[in-house]
Design a protein around this motif. Structure first.
Motif, PDB file in Angstrom:
ATOM      1  N   GLY A  50       0.797  -1.220   0.000  1.00 40.39           N
ATOM      2  CA  GLY A  50       0.000   0.000   0.000  1.00 40.39           C
ATOM      3  C   GLY A  50       0.832   1.275   0.000  1.00 40.39           C
ATOM      4  N   GLU A  51       2.119   1.174   0.305  1.00 42.18           N
ATOM      5  CA  GLU A  51       2.998   2.344   0.342  1.00 42.18           C
ATOM      6  C   GLU A  51       3.617   2.666  -1.017  1.00 42.18           C
ATOM      7  OE1 GLU A  51       5.990   2.113   3.449  1.00 42.18           O
ATOM      8  OE2 GLU A  51       4.705   0.712   4.566  1.00 42.18           O
ATOM      9  N   VAL A  52       3.431   1.805  -2.004  1.00 41.64           N
ATOM     10  CA  VAL A  52       4.096   1.966  -3.299  1.00 41.64           C
ATOM     11  C   VAL A  52       3.505   3.144  -4.072  1.00 41.64           C
ATOM     12  CG1 VAL A  52       4.556   0.881  -5.533  1.00 41.64           C
ATOM     13  CG2 VAL A  52       4.729  -0.462  -3.427  1.00 41.64           C
ATOM     14  N   ALA A  53       4.382   4.048  -4.489  1.00 43.55           N
ATOM     15  CA  ALA A  53       3.979   5.197  -5.294  1.00 43.55           C
ATOM     16  C   ALA A  53       4.366   5.012  -6.761  1.00 43.55           C
ATOM     17  CB  ALA A  53       4.625   6.470  -4.753  1.00 43.55           C
ATOM     18  N   LEU A  54       5.392   4.188  -7.007  1.00 41.19           N
ATOM     19  CA  LEU A  54       5.888   3.993  -8.371  1.00 41.19           C
ATOM     20  C   LEU A  54       6.541   2.626  -8.467  1.00 41.19           C
ATOM     21  CD1 LEU A  54       6.667   5.175 -11.224  1.00 41.19           C
ATOM     22  CD2 LEU A  54       8.802   5.928 -10.154  1.00 41.19           C
ATOM     23  N   VAL A  55       6.305   1.941  -9.580  1.00 40.04           N
ATOM     24  CA  VAL A  55       7.012   0.699  -9.888  1.00 40.04           C
ATOM     25  C   VAL A  55       7.731   0.924 -11.208  1.00 40.04           C
ATOM     26  CG1 VAL A  55       6.821  -1.765 -10.405  1.00 40.04           C
ATOM     27  CG2 VAL A  55       5.305  -0.731  -8.693  1.00 40.04           C
ATOM     28  N   GLU A  56       8.993   0.503 -11.233  1.00 44.67           N
ATOM     29  CA  GLU A  56       9.824   0.674 -12.420  1.00 44.67           C
ATOM     30  C   GLU A  56      10.271  -0.696 -12.913  1.00 44.67           C
ATOM     31  OE1 GLU A  56      13.088   3.994 -13.201  1.00 44.67           O
ATOM     32  OE2 GLU A  56      13.772   2.503 -11.754  1.00 44.67           O
ATOM     33  N   LEU A  57      10.247  -0.898 -14.211  1.00 45.45           N
ATOM     34  CA  LEU A  57      10.734  -2.127 -14.831  1.00 45.45           C
ATOM     35  C   LEU A  57      12.038  -1.788 -15.539  1.00 45.45           C
ATOM     36  CD1 LEU A  57       8.808  -4.758 -16.820  1.00 45.45           C
ATOM     37  CD2 LEU A  57      10.801  -3.702 -17.866  1.00 45.45           C
ATOM     38  N   CYS A  58      13.093  -2.561 -15.248  1.00 47.02           N
ATOM     39  CA  CYS A  58      14.404  -2.325 -15.867  1.00 47.02           C
ATOM     40  C   CYS A  58      14.938  -3.633 -16.446  1.00 47.02           C
ATOM     41  CB  CYS A  58      15.411  -1.805 -14.846  1.00 47.02           C
ATOM     42  SG  CYS A  58      14.966  -0.223 -14.111  1.00 47.02           S
ATOM     43  N   ASP A  59      15.597  -3.519 -17.584  1.00 39.70           N
ATOM     44  CA  ASP A  59      16.334  -4.648 -18.147  1.00 39.70           C
ATOM     45  C   ASP A  59      17.656  -4.110 -18.682  1.00 39.70           C
ATOM     46  OD1 ASP A  59      15.808  -3.478 -20.614  1.00 39.70           O
ATOM     47  OD2 ASP A  59      14.543  -5.091 -21.343  1.00 39.70           O
ATOM     48  N   GLU A  60      18.386  -4.934 -19.401  1.00 40.54           N
ATOM     49  CA  GLU A  60      19.704  -4.498 -19.878  1.00 40.54           C
ATOM     50  C   GLU A  60      19.622  -3.318 -20.850  1.00 40.54           C
ATOM     51  OE1 GLU A  60      20.269  -7.735 -23.463  1.00 40.54           O
ATOM     52  OE2 GLU A  60      21.140  -8.177 -21.526  1.00 40.54           O
ATOM     53  N   LEU A 105      12.165  -5.486 -11.202  1.00 41.22           N
ATOM     54  CA  LEU A 105      11.119  -4.558 -10.792  1.00 41.22           C
ATOM     55  C   LEU A 105      11.611  -3.851  -9.543  1.00 41.22           C
ATOM     56  CD1 LEU A 105       7.893  -6.727 -11.260  1.00 41.22           C
ATOM     57  CD2 LEU A 105       8.678  -4.834 -12.694  1.00 41.22           C
ATOM     58  N   ILE A 106      11.396  -2.542  -9.498  1.00 35.62           N
ATOM     59  CA  ILE A 106      11.795  -1.738  -8.349  1.00 35.62           C
ATOM     60  C   ILE A 106      10.566  -0.973  -7.885  1.00 35.62           C
ATOM     61  CG2 ILE A 106      13.388   0.018  -7.478  1.00 35.62           C
ATOM     62  CD1 ILE A 106      15.039  -0.616 -10.128  1.00 35.62           C
ATOM     63  N   ALA A 107      10.237  -1.102  -6.616  1.00 35.09           N
ATOM     64  CA  ALA A 107       9.093  -0.384  -6.039  1.00 35.09           C
ATOM     65  C   ALA A 107       9.607   0.775  -5.205  1.00 35.09           C
ATOM     66  CB  ALA A 107       8.267  -1.328  -5.167  1.00 35.09           C
ATOM     67  N   TYR A 108       9.017   1.952  -5.429  1.00 39.57           N
ATOM     68  CA  TYR A 108       9.394   3.155  -4.701  1.00 39.57           C
ATOM     69  C   TYR A 108       8.194   3.645  -3.890  1.00 39.57           C
ATOM     70  CZ  TYR A 108      13.284   3.348  -8.014  1.00 39.57           C
ATOM     71  OH  TYR A 108      14.394   3.061  -8.758  1.00 39.57           O
ATOM     72  N   GLY A 109       8.503   4.148  -2.685  1.00 34.68           N
ATOM     73  CA  GLY A 109       7.491   4.783  -1.855  1.00 34.68           C
ATOM     74  C   GLY A 109       7.520   6.281  -2.077  1.00 34.68           C
ATOM     75  N   PRO A 110       6.797   7.010  -1.248  1.00 34.16           N
ATOM     76  CA  PRO A 110       6.821   8.476  -1.356  1.00 34.16           C
ATOM     77  C   PRO A 110       8.255   9.000  -1.210  1.00 34.16           C
ATOM     78  CG  PRO A 110       5.110   7.740   0.156  1.00 34.16           C
ATOM     79  CD  PRO A 110       5.926   6.531  -0.189  1.00 34.16           C
ATOM     80  N   GLU A 114      13.356   3.647  -2.161  1.00 33.07           N
ATOM     81  CA  GLU A 114      13.240   2.283  -2.667  1.00 33.07           C
ATOM     82  C   GLU A 114      12.712   1.363  -1.573  1.00 33.07           C
ATOM     83  OE1 GLU A 114      16.190  -1.160  -4.230  1.00 33.07           O
ATOM     84  OE2 GLU A 114      16.414   0.784  -5.244  1.00 33.07           O
ATOM     85  N   LEU A 115      11.588   0.706  -1.874  1.00 29.96           N
ATOM     86  CA  LEU A 115      10.975  -0.224  -0.921  1.00 29.96           C
ATOM     87  C   LEU A 115      11.381  -1.671  -1.192  1.00 29.96           C
ATOM     88  CD1 LEU A 115       7.328   1.209  -0.852  1.00 29.96           C
ATOM     89  CD2 LEU A 115       9.166   1.609   0.811  1.00 29.96           C
ATOM     90  N   ALA A 116      11.512  -2.019  -2.468  1.00 29.02           N
ATOM     91  CA  ALA A 116      11.853  -3.402  -2.823  1.00 29.02           C
ATOM     92  C   ALA A 116      12.411  -3.445  -4.236  1.00 29.02           C
ATOM     93  CB  ALA A 116      10.619  -4.291  -2.734  1.00 29.02           C
ATOM     94  N   ARG A 117      13.228  -4.479  -4.469  1.00 28.99           N
ATOM     95  CA  ARG A 117      13.798  -4.725  -5.798  1.00 28.99           C
ATOM     96  C   ARG A 117      13.881  -6.228  -5.944  1.00 28.99           C
ATOM     97  NH1 ARG A 117      18.094  -1.936  -9.126  1.00 28.99           N
ATOM     98  NH2 ARG A 117      17.683  -0.198  -7.720  1.00 28.99           N
ATOM     99  N   GLU A 118      13.449  -6.725  -7.103  1.00 32.04           N
ATOM    100  CA  GLU A 118      13.483  -8.169  -7.325  1.00 32.04           C
ATOM    101  C   GLU A 118      13.677  -8.458  -8.814  1.00 32.04           C
ATOM    102  OE1 GLU A 118      10.690 -12.121  -6.495  1.00 32.04           O
ATOM    103  OE2 GLU A 118      10.179 -10.224  -5.540  1.00 32.04           O
ATOM    104  N   SER A 119      14.410  -9.536  -9.108  1.00 33.60           N
ATOM    105  CA  SER A 119      14.615  -9.975 -10.487  1.00 33.60           C
ATOM    106  C   SER A 119      13.583 -11.029 -10.847  1.00 33.60           C
ATOM    107  CB  SER A 119      16.012 -10.563 -10.653  1.00 33.60           C
ATOM    108  OG  SER A 119      16.983  -9.564 -10.435  1.00 33.60           O
ATOM    109  N   PHE A 120      13.131 -10.977 -12.099  1.00 34.35           N
ATOM    110  CA  PHE A 120      12.117 -11.911 -12.583  1.00 34.35           C
ATOM    111  C   PHE A 120      12.536 -12.489 -13.926  1.00 34.35           C
ATOM    112  CE2 PHE A 120       9.892  -9.080  -9.764  1.00 34.35           C
ATOM    113  CZ  PHE A 120       9.009  -9.907  -9.089  1.00 34.35           C
ATOM    114  N   THR A 121      11.998 -13.662 -14.235  1.00 35.44           N
ATOM    115  CA  THR A 121      12.140 -14.287 -15.541  1.00 35.44           C
ATOM    116  C   THR A 121      10.738 -14.475 -16.094  1.00 35.44           C
ATOM    117  OG1 THR A 121      14.136 -15.443 -14.835  1.00 35.44           O
ATOM    118  CG2 THR A 121      13.029 -16.289 -16.795  1.00 35.44           C
TER     119      THR A 121
END
Length: 147
Positions: A50-60, A105-110, A114-121
């Motif tokens: 509920g604190e997430v203000a922005l989610v960013e997707l990053c790759d190479e 994926l990187i989740a940012y709060g207000p 940075e609240l969390a960062r995780e790699s996905f396939t």
């Protein structure tokens, strides 16, 4: 005789060339789309979702930008990825014709904390177009836990 010989050579040279042109036209007619967008849905979960203000997707190739920014000012270099908050903890990412197998994926709060960062396939599957011409792709929704 030399005239007949030149005509025969001209036919032998031109027929394959013209046949190649007609084949190219058939491919162009069969594949009218020149571009498409791929999509990825991200579902937020966890104690701090509920604190997430922005989610960013990053790759190479680079990182996404917020949806309204991407629509009005696409980047001049790197990928054209945009993320949009659909509400209720769901984000949709629109990617250019890219379909990255691995991404972060990187989740940012207000305050851009940075609240969390995780790699996905991801396993992409076609949702339009054809194998011959390509077309839009999507993945199953991704669950991103923010604790």
């Amino acid at each position: 005789m030399p005239r007949m010989f030149r005509s025969t050579i001209a036919v032998l040279v031109l027929v394959p060339l013209l046949a190649g042109c007609s084949t190219a036209q058939v491919i162009l007619d069969a594949c009218p789309a020149i571009g498409w967008m791929n999509s990825l849905e991200v579902r937020l979960d966890g104690a701090r979702a509920g604190e997430v203000a922005l989610v960013e997707l990053c790759d190479e190739a680079g990182c996404s930008v917020p949806g309204p920014t991407a629509a009005t000012d696409p980047p001049t270099a790197g990928p054209w990825y945009s993320g949009e908050d659909l509400g209720t903890g769901v984000w949709r990412f629109t990617l250019d014709m890219s379909a990255p197998e691995e991404f972060d994926l990187i989740a940012y709060g207000p305050g851009v904390t940075e609240l969390a960062r995780e790699s996905f396939t991801a396993e992409w599957h076609r949702v339009g177009g054809s194998a011959q011409c390509g077309g839009p792709m999507a993945t199953d929704p991704v669950e991103f836990v923010i604790d």
